[in-house]
Design an enzyme around this catalytic site. Sequence first.
Site, PDB file in Angstrom:
ATOM      1  N   GLU A 146      11.703  -3.216  -8.538  1.00  0.00           N
ATOM      2  CA  GLU A 146      11.759  -2.314  -7.393  1.00  0.00           C
ATOM      3  C   GLU A 146      12.210  -0.943  -7.903  1.00  0.00           C
ATOM      4  O   GLU A 146      13.365  -0.752  -8.274  1.00  0.00           O
ATOM      5  CB  GLU A 146      12.719  -2.837  -6.325  1.00  0.00           C
ATOM      6  CG  GLU A 146      12.269  -4.136  -5.666  1.00  0.00           C
ATOM      7  CD  GLU A 146      11.181  -3.936  -4.622  1.00  0.00           C
ATOM      8  OE1 GLU A 146      10.839  -2.758  -4.334  1.00  0.00           O
ATOM      9  OE2 GLU A 146      10.680  -4.943  -4.089  1.00  0.00           O
ATOM     10  N   ASN A 166       1.935 -10.191  -1.246  1.00  0.00           N
ATOM     11  CA  ASN A 166       3.096 -10.777  -1.912  1.00  0.00           C
ATOM     12  C   ASN A 166       3.697 -11.958  -1.150  1.00  0.00           C
ATOM     13  O   ASN A 166       4.810 -12.394  -1.453  1.00  0.00           O
ATOM     14  CB  ASN A 166       4.169  -9.705  -2.142  1.00  0.00           C
ATOM     15  CG  ASN A 166       5.022 -10.004  -3.356  1.00  0.00           C
ATOM     16  OD1 ASN A 166       4.550 -10.546  -4.350  1.00  0.00           O
ATOM     17  ND2 ASN A 166       6.302  -9.647  -3.286  1.00  0.00           N
ATOM     18  N   TYR A 203      16.482 -11.195  -0.768  1.00  0.00           N
ATOM     19  CA  TYR A 203      16.295 -12.060   0.386  1.00  0.00           C
ATOM     20  C   TYR A 203      15.272 -13.138   0.009  1.00  0.00           C
ATOM     21  O   TYR A 203      14.571 -13.015  -0.993  1.00  0.00           O
ATOM     22  CB  TYR A 203      15.822 -11.299   1.625  1.00  0.00           C
ATOM     23  CG  TYR A 203      14.745 -10.264   1.384  1.00  0.00           C
ATOM     24  CD1 TYR A 203      13.513 -10.618   0.809  1.00  0.00           C
ATOM     25  CD2 TYR A 203      14.924  -8.934   1.733  1.00  0.00           C
ATOM     26  CE1 TYR A 203      12.523  -9.677   0.598  1.00  0.00           C
ATOM     27  CE2 TYR A 203      13.932  -7.984   1.510  1.00  0.00           C
ATOM     28  CZ  TYR A 203      12.730  -8.368   0.954  1.00  0.00           C
ATOM     29  OH  TYR A 203      11.752  -7.448   0.733  1.00  0.00           O
ATOM     30  N   SER A 253       8.333  -0.655  -4.822  1.00  0.00           N
ATOM     31  CA  SER A 253       9.428   0.244  -4.447  1.00  0.00           C
ATOM     32  C   SER A 253       9.841  -0.117  -3.012  1.00  0.00           C
ATOM     33  O   SER A 253       9.010  -0.611  -2.239  1.00  0.00           O
ATOM     34  CB  SER A 253       8.994   1.706  -4.542  1.00  0.00           C
ATOM     35  OG  SER A 253       8.114   2.069  -3.492  1.00  0.00           O
ATOM     36  N   ALA A 307       0.793  -1.222   0.000  1.00  0.00           N
ATOM     37  CA  ALA A 307       0.000   0.000   0.000  1.00  0.00           C
ATOM     38  C   ALA A 307       0.830   1.280   0.000  1.00  0.00           C
ATOM     39  O   ALA A 307       0.468   2.260  -0.642  1.00  0.00           O
ATOM     40  CB  ALA A 307      -0.927  -0.007   1.214  1.00  0.00           C
TER      41      ALA A 307
END
Length: 426
Positions: free
Chosen positions: A386, A257, A363, A312, A186
């Site tokens: 990203e 996600n 990661y 992002s 969000a």
Amino acid sequence: MTLIGHIIFLLLLQSSVLLAWQDYKDYQVYELTPRDSSEESLLRKLAREKPQWDFLGPIRWHNESTVRVMLPPEEASSLVSLFDSHQLRYRLLIKDLSPLVQAQRAENLRSKQRLQLPHIDVLAAFYTHAEINAYLDSLPERYPKRAQVKQFGWSYERRPLKVLTISNGDGRRNKPVILIDGTVHAREWISPSMALYIIQQLLDNYEGNQELLQDYDWVIMPVVNADGYEYTHSESRYWRKTRKPTTDPDCVGTDINRNFAHEWGHDAGSSSDPCEDIYRGERPFDQPESQVLRDILLQYSPRLKWYLSLHSYGNYFLLPWGYTNNLPENYQDMMDVAEAGAFAIVHSTNGIYSYGSTYYVLYPTSGDTADYALGVANATVAMTMELPAGGFSGFDPWVSHIERLVTESWVGVRAMAAEVIRRYPS
């Protein structure tokens, strides 16, 4: 209404909206620099154990990497004491976040007052979910042969989840598809801005980009996490998850996600704790929003050549897999697509992007959308982008930053799209 009355109304509206937001009074932001793997492990442990400490970005120790953490004022002394006891390297960046948050919100409201909705200027403001939907709904009238809007479902709070399909209007059916989504998380406001910029490039600037639509259709969903995104506009700017309640009455929301049914549930890449930002849900697809995105992916599965999820921040092109250090069979093909985007950006702006599997570059994750797109929906290329950082936390660029961020990112997206189209002709 008279002009003076209209101005008074706008001022009252702006004041009421500002008062509704969490003001982040005396919230502090620290920058941490882990020096080795043991310090990285410690910070990862703290990120899991202290959900009130909001780690704003990936925790890595390579190449003098830094990570920022935002925390409420009552936690500051605990953080400093703990970091000092472990001799961690840190510095205070922001002593009181409130003035910056309020200034950004006021700037955005002022910018939107000059616009005539539903027509929007992507570079001029950040828009709410309702405003974005109104803009999407206006496009078929403006571009009747090239733009089609479809609602695929509803969010938990009953917001319509809409998808735009863009073609060149030649009437050919069953073309290969490039599918792009935004705002899975969000607080990542530059993500829907980027999705809207792509739309405007393909529609308003069709002459400059028509080769991207000659043999491919583009399917774009600017806002997946509609409830969470609206909450960041009305209540709490740094909210990340959905807004559906969990088994813990004090902790709301799930990380979309981490909610997809491909290798769902690995503790190394998600969490079973509803209070954590990477909470995966009680089961795969227990969020209406992830169900909708799943349905979109599966509907276009037979034609899906490239899936791109806009996030992002960090300047990364992240490829599957996230859950394992093993690599997909077509990994090198996907790397070549990512390389096309990274090279285009560095030649255009000197911006540096890292690219590779999510597991290695960033990661471990599990249950993420890109892994599902490749592993279940059979996308030829699947990727998370990203976008660059902005503002004082990385997630909060000023309105004045939008143009720089989206124009640079479009260079990469366009180059990768061209490479996909070249490699996989219809």
